[in-house]
Design a protein around this motif. Structure first.
Motif, PDB file in Angstrom:
ATOM      1  N   ALA A 167       0.835  -1.210   0.000  1.00 17.94           N
ATOM      2  CA  ALA A 167       0.000   0.000   0.000  1.00 17.94           C
ATOM      3  C   ALA A 167       0.867   1.256   0.000  1.00 17.94           C
ATOM      4  N   ASP A 168       1.927   1.282   0.805  1.00 16.26           N
ATOM      5  CA  ASP A 168       2.816   2.446   0.863  1.00 16.26           C
ATOM      6  C   ASP A 168       3.541   2.664  -0.466  1.00 16.26           C
ATOM      7  N   LEU A 169       4.052   1.579  -1.057  1.00 15.06           N
ATOM      8  CA  LEU A 169       4.733   1.687  -2.354  1.00 15.06           C
ATOM      9  C   LEU A 169       3.781   2.211  -3.426  1.00 15.06           C
ATOM     10  N   SER A 170       2.564   1.723  -3.411  1.00 14.11           N
ATOM     11  CA  SER A 170       1.565   2.163  -4.397  1.00 14.11           C
ATOM     12  C   SER A 170       1.228   3.631  -4.212  1.00 14.11           C
ATOM     13  N   LYS A 171       0.958   4.018  -2.981  1.00 13.55           N
ATOM     14  CA  LYS A 171       0.592   5.405  -2.692  1.00 13.55           C
ATOM     15  C   LYS A 171       1.696   6.369  -3.135  1.00 13.55           C
ATOM     16  N   GLU A 172       2.933   6.020  -2.870  1.00 13.26           N
ATOM     17  CA  GLU A 172       4.058   6.860  -3.286  1.00 13.26           C
ATOM     18  C   GLU A 172       4.181   6.888  -4.811  1.00 13.26           C
ATOM     19  N   ALA A 173       4.029   5.738  -5.451  1.00 15.30           N
ATOM     20  CA  ALA A 173       4.142   5.660  -6.917  1.00 15.30           C
ATOM     21  C   ALA A 173       3.058   6.475  -7.608  1.00 15.30           C
ATOM     22  N   TRP A 174       1.873   6.499  -7.037  1.00 16.70           N
ATOM     23  CA  TRP A 174       0.762   7.195  -7.678  1.00 16.70           C
ATOM     24  C   TRP A 174       1.017   8.686  -7.820  1.00 16.70           C
ATOM     25  N   LYS A 175       1.881   9.262  -6.986  1.00 14.48           N
ATOM     26  CA  LYS A 175       2.160  10.699  -7.065  1.00 14.48           C
ATOM     27  C   LYS A 175       2.657  11.098  -8.448  1.00 14.48           C
ATOM     28  N   SER A 176       3.503  10.294  -9.055  1.00 20.08           N
ATOM     29  CA  SER A 176       3.960  10.611 -10.413  1.00 20.08           C
ATOM     30  C   SER A 176       3.179   9.819 -11.475  1.00 20.08           C
ATOM     31  N   PHE A 177       2.677   8.639 -11.121  1.00 23.11           N
ATOM     32  CA  PHE A 177       1.947   7.792 -12.060  1.00 23.11           C
ATOM     33  C   PHE A 177       0.714   8.500 -12.623  1.00 23.11           C
ATOM     34  N   GLU A 178      -0.029   9.165 -11.765  1.00 20.94           N
ATOM     35  CA  GLU A 178      -1.280   9.774 -12.218  1.00 20.94           C
ATOM     36  C   GLU A 178      -1.152  11.261 -12.541  1.00 20.94           C
ATOM     37  N   ASN A 179       0.041  11.800 -12.462  1.00 18.28           N
ATOM     38  CA  ASN A 179       0.248  13.220 -12.753  1.00 18.28           C
ATOM     39  C   ASN A 179       1.230  13.380 -13.901  1.00 18.28           C
ATOM     40  N   THR A 180       0.793  12.996 -15.079  1.00 21.10           N
ATOM     41  CA  THR A 180       1.628  13.060 -16.266  1.00 21.10           C
ATOM     42  C   THR A 180       0.778  13.456 -17.462  1.00 21.10           C
ATOM     43  N   ASP A 181       1.424  14.040 -18.457  1.00 20.95           N
ATOM     44  CA  ASP A 181       0.738  14.382 -19.699  1.00 20.95           C
ATOM     45  C   ASP A 181       0.798  13.243 -20.712  1.00 20.95           C
ATOM     46  N   GLU A 182       1.543  12.163 -20.380  1.00 24.22           N
ATOM     47  CA  GLU A 182       1.752  11.056 -21.310  1.00 24.22           C
ATOM     48  C   GLU A 182       0.517  10.167 -21.476  1.00 24.22           C
ATOM     49  N   TYR A 183      -0.302  10.069 -20.457  1.00 21.48           N
ATOM     50  CA  TYR A 183      -1.487   9.213 -20.460  1.00 21.48           C
ATOM     51  C   TYR A 183      -2.420   9.682 -19.354  1.00 21.48           C
ATOM     52  N   GLN A 184      -3.636   9.128 -19.334  1.00 18.80           N
ATOM     53  CA  GLN A 184      -4.594   9.442 -18.281  1.00 18.80           C
ATOM     54  C   GLN A 184      -4.889   8.180 -17.481  1.00 18.80           C
ATOM     55  N   ALA A 185      -4.590   8.213 -16.186  1.00 15.33           N
ATOM     56  CA  ALA A 185      -4.825   7.082 -15.299  1.00 15.33           C
ATOM     57  C   ALA A 185      -5.058   7.587 -13.886  1.00 15.33           C
ATOM     58  N   ILE A 186      -6.021   6.979 -13.199  1.00 11.46           N
ATOM     59  CA  ILE A 186      -6.302   7.332 -11.811  1.00 11.46           C
ATOM     60  C   ILE A 186      -6.571   6.048 -11.030  1.00 11.46           C
ATOM     61  N   PRO A 187      -5.658   5.666 -10.129  1.00 10.75           N
ATOM     62  CA  PRO A 187      -5.947   4.524  -9.264  1.00 10.75           C
ATOM     63  C   PRO A 187      -7.198   4.822  -8.432  1.00 10.75           C
ATOM     64  N   GLN A 188      -8.151   3.917  -8.487  1.00  7.40           N
ATOM     65  CA  GLN A 188      -9.416   4.100  -7.795  1.00  7.40           C
ATOM     66  C   GLN A 188      -9.434   3.458  -6.412  1.00  7.40           C
ATOM     67  N   ALA A 189      -8.757   2.303  -6.295  1.00  6.97           N
ATOM     68  CA  ALA A 189      -8.820   1.560  -5.041  1.00  6.97           C
ATOM     69  C   ALA A 189      -7.665   0.576  -4.953  1.00  6.97           C
ATOM     70  N   LEU A 190      -7.233   0.348  -3.744  1.00  4.77           N
ATOM     71  CA  LEU A 190      -6.319  -0.740  -3.430  1.00  4.77           C
ATOM     72  C   LEU A 190      -6.856  -1.381  -2.164  1.00  4.77           C
ATOM     73  N   PHE A 191      -7.438  -2.546  -2.341  1.00  3.57           N
ATOM     74  CA  PHE A 191      -8.081  -3.262  -1.248  1.00  3.57           C
ATOM     75  C   PHE A 191      -7.202  -4.417  -0.772  1.00  3.57           C
ATOM     76  N   CYS A 192      -7.392  -4.793   0.478  1.00  3.84           N
ATOM     77  CA  CYS A 192      -6.795  -6.018   1.014  1.00  3.84           C
ATOM     78  C   CYS A 192      -7.910  -6.792   1.718  1.00  3.84           C
ATOM     79  N   GLN A 193      -7.630  -8.023   2.026  1.00  4.09           N
ATOM     80  CA  GLN A 193      -8.611  -8.819   2.744  1.00  4.09           C
ATOM     81  C   GLN A 193      -8.751  -8.304   4.168  1.00  4.09           C
ATOM     82  N   GLY A 194      -9.967  -8.264   4.648  1.00  2.00           N
ATOM     83  CA  GLY A 194     -10.205  -7.850   6.024  1.00  2.00           C
ATOM     84  C   GLY A 194      -9.672  -8.868   7.015  1.00  2.00           C
ATOM     85  N   ASP A 195      -9.790 -10.137   6.679  1.00  2.00           N
ATOM     86  CA  ASP A 195      -9.272 -11.217   7.523  1.00  2.00           C
ATOM     87  C   ASP A 195      -7.893 -11.603   7.003  1.00  2.00           C
TER      88      ASP A 195
END
Length: 175
Positions: A94-122
């Motif tokens: 989750a931490d790696l993803s959250k940090e990666a999204w800062k540049s992943f979704e803020n670019t003029d090269e493409y349009q992408a927005i991570p919507q969710a990252l879920f884990c099992q509750g149990d």
């Protein structure tokens, strides 16, 4: 024929986050339905619909996203990526993803927005599943995003090193 999902959520206990029809990776007669709330009997409710033959449920909780439970409305491509993981690695993923999204979704090269990252509750078992849902404006953006800018690529590689396996399904939102 699509099932009448409104009958599933016509009460205040269960809400719809999104319903998705497969483009790649799902059968032509399959849907992905994401609900939240008092979902303990969602299998029973779905199986009671005349047009539903079978249901498989995975109970998940949000990690870094979503930050709200608003229903998805944005048209485009939604990719569902299931990760087989060791539960001890969930927070790092989750931490790696959250940090990666800062540049992943803020670019003029493409349009992408991570919507969710879920884990099992149990997470009492050693291994389990995480689910990443990412919106793209289309397949070209998905393809271009395979080489993301900034530190996103490095973080995604590290996430891949601690992920046991992944499978992806391309869908479109049903409105």
């Amino acid at each position: 024929m699509l099932p009448d999902l409104d009958s599933l959520i016509d009460n205040e206990d269960i809400s719809l986050w999104g319903k998705f029809f497969g483009l790649f990776g799902l059968g032509s007669n399959e849907l992905i339905v994401v609900t939240y709330g008092a979902v303990s009997d969602v299998n029973e409710r779905l199986n009671s619909l005349d047009s539903v033959d079978s249901v498989a449920t995975l109970l998940l909780v949000p990690t870094a996203r979503p930050t709200t439970d608003e229903q998805r409305t944005k048209e485009g491509l939604y990719v569902f990526r299931r990760f087989a993981v060791n539960h001890k690695d969930v927070e790092e993923i989750a931490d790696l993803s959250k940090e990666a999204w800062k540049s992943f979704e803020n670019t003029d090269e493409y349009q992408a927005i991570p919507q969710a990252l879920f884990c099992q509750g149990d997470r009492s078992q050693e291994r389990g599943t995480m689910l990443l849902v990412t919106w793209y404006d289309g397949l070209n953006s998905w393809q271009t995003s395979r080489t993301p800018p900034g530190n996103a690529g490095e973080n995604f590689r590290r996430r891949g090193q601690i992920t046991l396996s992944t499978t992806a399904t391309a869908t479109r939102l049903l409105t």
